[in-house]
Design a protein around this motif. Structure first.
Motif, PDB file in Angstrom:
ATOM      1  N   LEU A 216     -17.370 -12.671 -14.388  1.00 12.73           N
ATOM      2  CA  LEU A 216     -18.627 -14.118 -14.388  1.00 12.73           C
ATOM      3  C   LEU A 216     -18.092 -14.512 -13.143  1.00 12.73           C
ATOM      4  N   PRO A 217     -20.103 -15.157 -12.322  1.00 11.59           N
ATOM      5  CA  PRO A 217     -19.786 -15.601 -11.648  1.00 11.59           C
ATOM      6  C   PRO A 217     -18.312 -16.896 -11.032  1.00 11.59           C
ATOM      7  N   GLY A 218     -17.568 -16.944  -9.957  1.00 14.42           N
ATOM      8  CA  GLY A 218     -16.959 -18.167  -9.820  1.00 14.42           C
ATOM      9  C   GLY A 218     -15.402 -17.230  -9.784  1.00 14.42           C
ATOM     10  N   THR A 219     -15.966 -16.509 -11.031  1.00 14.37           N
ATOM     11  CA  THR A 219     -14.401 -16.177 -11.023  1.00 14.37           C
ATOM     12  C   THR A 219     -13.714 -15.449  -8.873  1.00 14.37           C
ATOM     13  N   HIS A 220     -12.138 -15.291  -9.275  1.00  8.54           N
ATOM     14  CA  HIS A 220     -11.374 -14.854  -8.300  1.00  8.54           C
ATOM     15  C   HIS A 220     -10.220 -14.160  -9.375  1.00  8.54           C
ATOM     16  N   ILE A 221     -10.010 -12.704  -8.651  1.00  5.12           N
ATOM     17  CA  ILE A 221      -8.951 -12.089  -8.908  1.00  5.12           C
ATOM     18  C   ILE A 221      -8.016 -11.686  -7.541  1.00  5.12           C
ATOM     19  N   THR A 222      -6.347 -12.490  -7.770  1.00  4.76           N
ATOM     20  CA  THR A 222      -5.660 -11.911  -7.419  1.00  4.76           C
ATOM     21  C   THR A 222      -4.689 -10.252  -8.119  1.00  4.76           C
ATOM     22  N   ALA A 223      -4.885  -8.966  -7.619  1.00  2.87           N
ATOM     23  CA  ALA A 223      -4.790  -7.903  -8.035  1.00  2.87           C
ATOM     24  C   ALA A 223      -3.064  -7.691  -6.871  1.00  2.87           C
ATOM     25  N   VAL A 224      -2.206  -7.907  -8.117  1.00  2.00           N
ATOM     26  CA  VAL A 224      -0.569  -7.577  -7.254  1.00  2.00           C
ATOM     27  C   VAL A 224       0.138  -6.450  -7.940  1.00  2.00           C
ATOM     28  N   GLY A 225      -0.425  -5.708  -8.974  1.00  2.00           N
ATOM     29  CA  GLY A 225       0.254  -5.002  -9.588  1.00  2.00           C
ATOM     30  C   GLY A 225       0.027  -3.472  -8.673  1.00  2.00           C
ATOM     31  N   SER A 226      -1.395  -2.539  -8.223  1.00  3.48           N
ATOM     32  CA  SER A 226      -0.907  -1.758  -7.525  1.00  3.48           C
ATOM     33  C   SER A 226      -0.848  -1.695  -5.839  1.00  3.48           C
ATOM     34  N   ASP A 227       0.360  -0.802  -5.495  1.00  2.00           N
ATOM     35  CA  ASP A 227       1.321  -1.096  -4.699  1.00  2.00           C
ATOM     36  C   ASP A 227       1.832   0.416  -4.192  1.00  2.00           C
TER      37      ASP A 227
END
Length: 307
Positions: A216-227
Motif C-alpha cells: 500500500l502507499p506509504g509502506t516502507h520495507i527493510t529487507a535483511v535476509g538476502s545477503d
C-alpha cells in the motif's frame, strides 16, 4: 592486545545509549558512500551439508584507529541441535602499524546487533514519520534484534509477525510481549503487508515471499535476509512498485541482495540518502536492501574496545 569474550562485549555494548549506537551506524554508512572507507568485496563460503553461509567482511575507515576483519556464519539447522544459528568473531588491528589491538569473541552478537541497528537507521531516515504497526517477517534471531533496535527510533509497540512455523511464531509473540510489545500473529503474509506500514523481512528465503500487489502507499520495507547469491524475499513487483530503492551498498546488493535479479534506475545508497541527496514523501513506497557492510563492523567493534 585485548581479548574480549561475549559477556564483556555485551556489557560494554549496552553501556552505550541506543541513540548513540544508531548515530554511529548512520555515520558509518555515510563514510562508505562518500568514499571515506576502503571496503573490499565480501568473501563468501557456502556450505551445503548441513546448509550454512560463512561471510568474511573487512575494511578500514579514513581517520579510524582500527581496521577490522570479521568472520560471521549462519548454519540454519543449528537450532535443532540446541545451538544458535549465527556465530563469529572480529579481529581489530592498528591502522597505522598493523599490530593486533583486539580479538572479539562475540559469537556473532556484534553482527546480529549491528544488523538490527542498520534496520533502525533505515526506519529513522527512510521510513514513515508515523509508524502505525510494525510487520516482522521471520521468527529467528534477527527478527528479535530488528524489533529491539527499532525502540531507538519509534515509540510504536504494535507488531504483527509471520513465520512458517506456527510454534516459533507463538514463541516470538510470547518473548517479545515480555519486552513490552503488543504482538499479533498474522493470518498470512498478505494480511501482514496490508496492515503494517513499516515491514522488516529477516528470512533466508530463496523464493520471493512478499508480492507487489499487497503493498500500500506509504509502506516502507527493510529487507535483511538476502545477503548471499540466490537468496530472495521480495517479488520483482515490490521493487517495481517502489518509489525509492535504498541499498546499503550498490555493489553488494547487485550481487547478493534483492537487486541481484533485476536492474533498477531509482537506486540510491543509504549513506547518500542520509546525507540528504534524496527524500521521501509520506505516500511513497520505499525499500531498503541491506546486505551488511564492513563499515558497520568497524564502528561496532570500536564501541566495545578500550580506546
Amino acid at each position: 592486545m585485548e581479548i574480549l569474550d561475549k559477556e564483556k562485549i555485551v556489557q560494554r555494548f549496552y553501556a552505550v545509549s541506543k541513540e548513540d549506537q544508531v548515530a554511529a551506524i548512520a555515520k558509518a554508512f555515510v563514510s562508505y558512500s562518500d568514499g571515506s572507507a576502503n571496503i573490499p568485496p565480501v568473501g563468501h563460503l557456502k556450505m551445503d551439508t548441513p546448509p550454512g553461509d560463512v561471510h568474511i567482511k573487512y575494511g578500514a575507515i579514513k581517520g579510524n584507529s582500527n581496521y577490522v576483519i570479521k568472520i560471521a556464519s549462519g548454519f540454519y539447522e543449528n537450532p535443532s541441535l540446541g545451538l544458535p544459528s549465527s556465530n563469529g568473531m572480529m579481529l581489530a588491528f592498528n591502522s597505522n602499524t598493523g599490530q593486533p589491538n583486539s580479538i572479539l569473541f562475540d559469537e556473532g552478537f556484534l553482527t546480529d546487533v549491528r544488523t538490527g541497528l542498520a534496520g533502525a537507521v533505515c526506519a529513522k531516515y527512510v521510513g514513515p514519520k508515523t509508524v502505525t504497526q510494525i510487520g516482522i517477517v521471520g521468527t529467528g534471531i534477527q527478527s528479535r534484534y530488528q524489533l529491539r533496535c527499532l525502540k531507538a527510533v519509534t515509540s510504536c509497540i504494535k507488531v504483527k509477525v509471520w513465520g512458517r512455523d506456527a510454534k516459533k511464531a507463538l514463541a516470538y509473540k510470547t518473548e517479545m510481549e515480555t519486552e513490552g510489545y503488543s504482538v499479533e500473529i498474522a493470518r498470512d503474509l498478505a494480511d501482514l503487508v496490508k496492515t503494517c506500514n513499516l515491514i522488516v523481512t529477516t528470512t533466508p528465503a530463496t523464493e520471493p515471499l512478499i508480492r507487489g500487489e499487497w503493498i500500500l502507499p506509504g509502506t516502507h520495507i527493510t529487507a535483511v535476509g538476502s545477503d548471499t547469491p540466490g537468496k530472495r524475499e521480495l517479488e520483482k513487483g515490490v521493487l517495481e512498485k517502489a518509489d525509492h530503492i535504498i541499498a546499503d551498498s550498490v555493489s553488494q546488493c547487485t550481487t547478493q541482495g534483492e537487486l541481484q535479479y533485476e536492474a533498477y534506475s531509482n537506486v540510491i545508497e543509504l549513506g547518500d540518502w542520509i546525507g540528504g541527496k534524496r527524500s521521501r514523501k509520506e505516500s511513497d513506497i520505499t525499500v531498503c536492501d541491506l546486505t551488511g557492510v564492513a563499515v558497520q563492523d568497524i564502528v561496532i567493534a570500536n564501541m566495545v574496545m578500550v580506546s
